[in-house]
Design an enzyme around this catalytic site. Sequence first.
Site, PDB file in Angstrom:
ATOM      1  N   GLY A 141      -4.992  -5.399   6.581  1.00 37.28           N
ATOM      2  CA  GLY A 141      -5.528  -4.711   6.344  1.00 37.28           C
ATOM      3  C   GLY A 141      -7.113  -5.112   7.567  1.00 37.28           C
ATOM      4  N   THR A 150       0.937  -0.531  -0.581  1.00 35.94           N
ATOM      5  CA  THR A 150      -0.172  -0.137   0.280  1.00 35.94           C
ATOM      6  C   THR A 150       0.991   1.035  -0.192  1.00 35.94           C
ATOM      7  OG1 THR A 150      -1.005  -1.029   0.928  1.00 35.94           O
ATOM      8  CG2 THR A 150      -1.617   0.481   1.601  1.00 35.94           C
TER       9      THR A 150
END
Lengths: 334, 334
Positions: free
Chosen positions: B254, B200
């Site tokens: 996540g 990310t």
Amino acid sequence: MLLIAISCSDKENRKKYVLVIHGGAGTIERASMTPEKEIAYKQVLEEAVQVGYQAIQAGKSAVDAVEATVHVMENSPLFNAGKGAVFTHEGRNELDAAIMDGRNLMAGAIAGVTRVRNPISAARAVMEKSEHVLLSGSGADSFAEQAGLEMVDPSYFYTKDRWDGLQRALELDSVEAAQERKNHQASSLNAQMIDRKFGTVGCVALDNKGDLAAGTSTGGMTNKKFGRIGDAPIIGAGTYANNESVAVSCTGWGEFYLRNVVAYDLAALMSYKSLTVQEAAARVLKKVETAGGNGGLIALDKHGNMTMSFNTTGMYRAAITDDGKVEVYIYEDE
Amino acid sequence: MLLIAISCSDKENRKKYVLVIHGGAGTIERASMTPEKEIAYKQVLEEAVQVGYQAIQAGKSAVDAVEATVHVMENSPLFNAGKGAVFTHEGRNELDAAIMDGRNLMAGAIAGVTRVRNPISAARAVMEKSEHVLLSGSGADSFAEQAGLEMVDPSYFYTKDRWDGLQRALELDSVEAAQERKNHQASSLNAQMIDRKFGTVGCVALDNKGDLAAGTSTGGMTNKKFGRIGDAPIIGAGTYANNESVAVSCTGWGEFYLRNVVAYDLAALMSYKSLTVQEAAARVLKKVETAGGNGGLIALDKHGNMTMSFNTTGMYRAAITDDGKVEVYIYEDE
């Protein structure tokens, strides 16, 4: 000494709630309600809390109680969740739900499913049978099917009432589009708000072991477009549970709940600022209101203190105490 | 008097950061890195912070700076965002992004887009050109197209490196499936973790007016299934900004960031418990670690104090001060 005495007496008299539900907050006024409709809503609300209460009395977990309770509202055409879900702009029903277990902060959620009869159970399957928290779209439907949940044809979610609601919203859309062409400016917010349905359903529960859970299920916003996801399936925004503080389920104008991380903010105000559940709820709803949003929430803490708060004209809601006393309300002045 | 003097001296010497970025946290070790690769990563990281710095120096907003900075990383094949996004189980690239404006808590996010060249700009369009916060799937692509963003054929996101990564993950999947059939128990977590990409990208910025903004963009998890959505596009989990406290962008596993509402929790610890940005970051990462997760985050407060924290062996990261001094790091011992 006097203060302590009052405090003890207050504690003794205080009711301990074990399950609280909402069936959505919004413009709910006596003038536009028939006695028959009012009774119908109250019956489902009462049935829902009783089902959850039975689960708790039978020694089941808060998660079990939340799921069973939400099923009752999802299976009713009266609420914007499951069977009674509103229609998207394209005339589909796309359902969102989330569940969270206060014992361990495990959580599951689905967004935009179209074939799962009970979205709250799909959320629970994500929590318990996957390594994920949030699944979306047709993938979420596939997951639910593989997890053995009851699947339905999308036409199951058709109700005339919701279909008519979409047609009204579409008419407003074209009026608005004409207006926009005339004014050269967006006026979408006001027009879309008129028939916005805030019928999300939710449940928070406290079981015999002192564990908390929260669940929320919704069809989202009438005439929603572009795969819009609201706050209901978002952990921390529309749904949150933590044994150390509180279980929360929200309903209202989702975008404001997302930006304000409402459910977790309520928990943080209790954990970090030692606010009561009522004080914390008032504080977070004030933030939503100040930002221009509205809606409501239910919250239940580990001691059985609860709140059913909203800044709209009504919220379908009910609660039950550990000794089985039920309260059912609709309007703000109840 | 002495204490005050020390405090003043400390303030004078303190660097004021205006922009911080990450390019993902994870298993990043010197042993598996070539000097060429290291230089390539550092060059893009430096370019990214310089682009954001120029925007701020030119008097642009923190939101502008975040968008411009994230573009640089999205356009590089090195990071798991935009061009370099990882592949889903079905061999597609589904991209997520979010942006938040600390001035007014406006936010926009998209999940699962497949045709938008720069997902962070799609998130910004949701924030500025819709009444929504989170759009998903093909609806989000349609919205981005209507908003005038640059669309690409999905093949634009093909890179050999990421495709090979998916093949390795699929092989592990079948090994694991065989194992499961043998053991009659799930071992998916460990196997899938091996080639999990934490690439990310994210940026937090503080502009000349003292406004904060945060943005995050990702291709998600290699081999992801069922329309899985991680923390990146979720306001409060992977992305959050509020002028009154802090701007945050997270990277990591996540699901743990979602359950712990990490980005907002960091802000709440600063607002409600008066923790410094470093203390708050340490506290939230500890929660992630205790729950069994890992990853990192960047956070920048309104005074220019920042942290680049992680509990993995590395995090691609860089920062720039108001007088243009750049820091670029990869490993934990830097």
